[in-house]
Design an enzyme around this catalytic site. Sequence first.
Site, PDB file in Angstrom:
ATOM      1  CG  ASP A 132      21.188  22.692  -5.085  1.00  0.00           C
ATOM      2  OD1 ASP A 132      21.633  21.685  -5.417  1.00  0.00           O
ATOM      3  OD2 ASP A 132      20.714  23.569  -5.886  1.00  0.00           O
ATOM      4  CD  GLU A 135      25.394  20.352  -6.083  1.00  0.00           C
ATOM      5  OE1 GLU A 135      25.101  19.161  -6.868  1.00  0.00           O
ATOM      6  OE2 GLU A 135      24.385  21.320  -6.205  1.00  0.00           O
TER       7      GLU A 135
END
Length: 659
Positions: free
Chosen positions: A333, A369
Amino acid sequence: MFKIYNNGNPIPMGYSQAVENNVQITNFALFSAAAIGVELCLFDEQNQETRLPMVRTENVWHLAVTGVKTGTEYAFRIHGEFANPQKLILDPYAKAVNGKPDLSSEESRSWFLLSDNRDNAHLAPRAVVISEEFDWENDTSPNTPWAETIVYELHVKGFSQLNEKIPAALRGTYTGLAHPVNLAYLKELGVTAVELLPVNFHINEPHLQARGLQNYWGYNPLAMFAVEPKYAATNNPLAEFKTMVKAFHKAGIEVILDVVFNHSAESEQTYPTFSQRGIDDQTYYWRNDQGRYINWTGCGNMLNLSSDVGRKWVVDCLRYWVEQCHIDGFRFDLATVLGRDTPDFNSSAQLFTDIKNEPSLQNIKLIAEPWDIGHYGYQVGNFPSYFAEWNDRFRDDLCRFWLWKSGEIGAFAERFAGSSDLFKKNDRLPHTTLNFITAHDGFTLKDLVSYNQKHNETNGEENRDGRNENYSYNHGVEGSTESLSEPQKSAVENNRTFAQSGLLMSLLLANGTPMLLAGDEFGNTQYGNNNAYCQDNEITWLKWANFNEELFELTKQTIALRKQIGSLNKDQWWSDENVQWLNIVGEPMTVEDWQNQQTKALQVVLDNRWLLLINAKAEGQMFHLPNRKWKPQIGTHNVTLEAQQAELSSMGFCMLNDE
């Protein structure tokens, strides 16, 4: 009774156990350069606390003790200029945690402030010593090649919570997720890997607790080594999680974890302290020149992963999940934070090298990401070659092409062919673009074709949260069509289905690695909420009762055909040898065709035998086909084939092959 055995060792971090002279010894080790003293706090079965002073070797505090057993709870008390020994501090290497803090009011939060001098041992989360024993039998990873990988993003609870085919007591749990009914469904669908939203121990933010909401997604981590217990149907979450992974592997499906190393649940500097802030704030968090936290995550803080201790913590954690839980991959993330070493982004950052060189991670899938909200935070295409990356340009360009009049056909083709403009460098291969239309963050596919605006009112932020630009189109009515009469209702529903089909087929037949959001294959909705991070309810749980069989069959068939197309499973960039781009009259696309803003239809020939007819216009389109004998395969609900012509009666995507 807990007793000091000896000074112990500064490695490994956290706790470790061994038998010496027929005595069970537990070694504890904690990094803190800032501390002038550290006490190990052990709690017995009567909740009585024993405090033992730890020994310092350089910047690691350590101690070996006897009397510790499975179920023993422990924490630390830190002494120092910026510490408060009245507060229990959680081990960053905690493998299990007992208790989640009440942060719902100013009073409850104050117990966790370093400025507060009350002892909070009765309220603070504590680490738990656990058994890691487990019979893996002959478990092995499916080790699916990247070129054959199809990722399926899901939430452990939301996937099965409303599935009546799963026993009620197991719904929403690790056991429920790995139930034979679910495994059979995923096998039939054809996906090769599940990507689980965070399953590390996490807590709910104060503002959510005050509203009676929860952090459903789980992107607020407190203990990265610990399995989240609320998804367990048993009192042994780690063993249950391992059993789930073993079941997925037996079904030939890989398990990828979404991990959050960019920030911690401690949020801003004035917020409650639980772990790293109380241990060594200066080492663990990035600060600006004024001494304030740098908040390039939007979550109150940003972890400093350029330090030796920060890098070691990440690599140790990844190794633990691979070795203990047989995890097959990780999705990072806000992964730009991993490469911030000045704190600007550096694609050659030491943490990337450490991950690459870690033996246990050699065959592990790594997905980034590739952005955060900070300085030069958008880094799509700039990660090391051994990372795949979420490609939001794929999402946006395909949505504009299919749903907006202004979508450019050239941009569609660039993304469909693998985004070589972004990823064809540094010896990278097409699998490194992880293509997606939707993800947990944003509209579902059904909502993408049903809403022009986000509808996040239930989040309690007056609809201010969530992306404003979704490139969506409601096809004439916002949300539900129940208020419409026939034939308008059917017309809107059909157009929405055509749009979903076109987007799904574009995703699954594009060069690169496709990622499908759970539920998109059968038309799941979140009622227009595009930021449902705090909705642990029917908004986010998959609505199996509203299963769209036609859409599911299309998705399943498209995945099956993808596996037959060489250009899509050989991990190679497309060239004139294996792809032809044709206009609607069957001639090679010209510069004028590519630049024509009104062009919304084309033909693509793959491997000289597969013909894709693509029409993103609302009205029908006639195609003059290459001079072969073509046979329809999928997406044929609105196609008429005659001689060397094919007509799509509406928006759609049709695949044919050369007989």
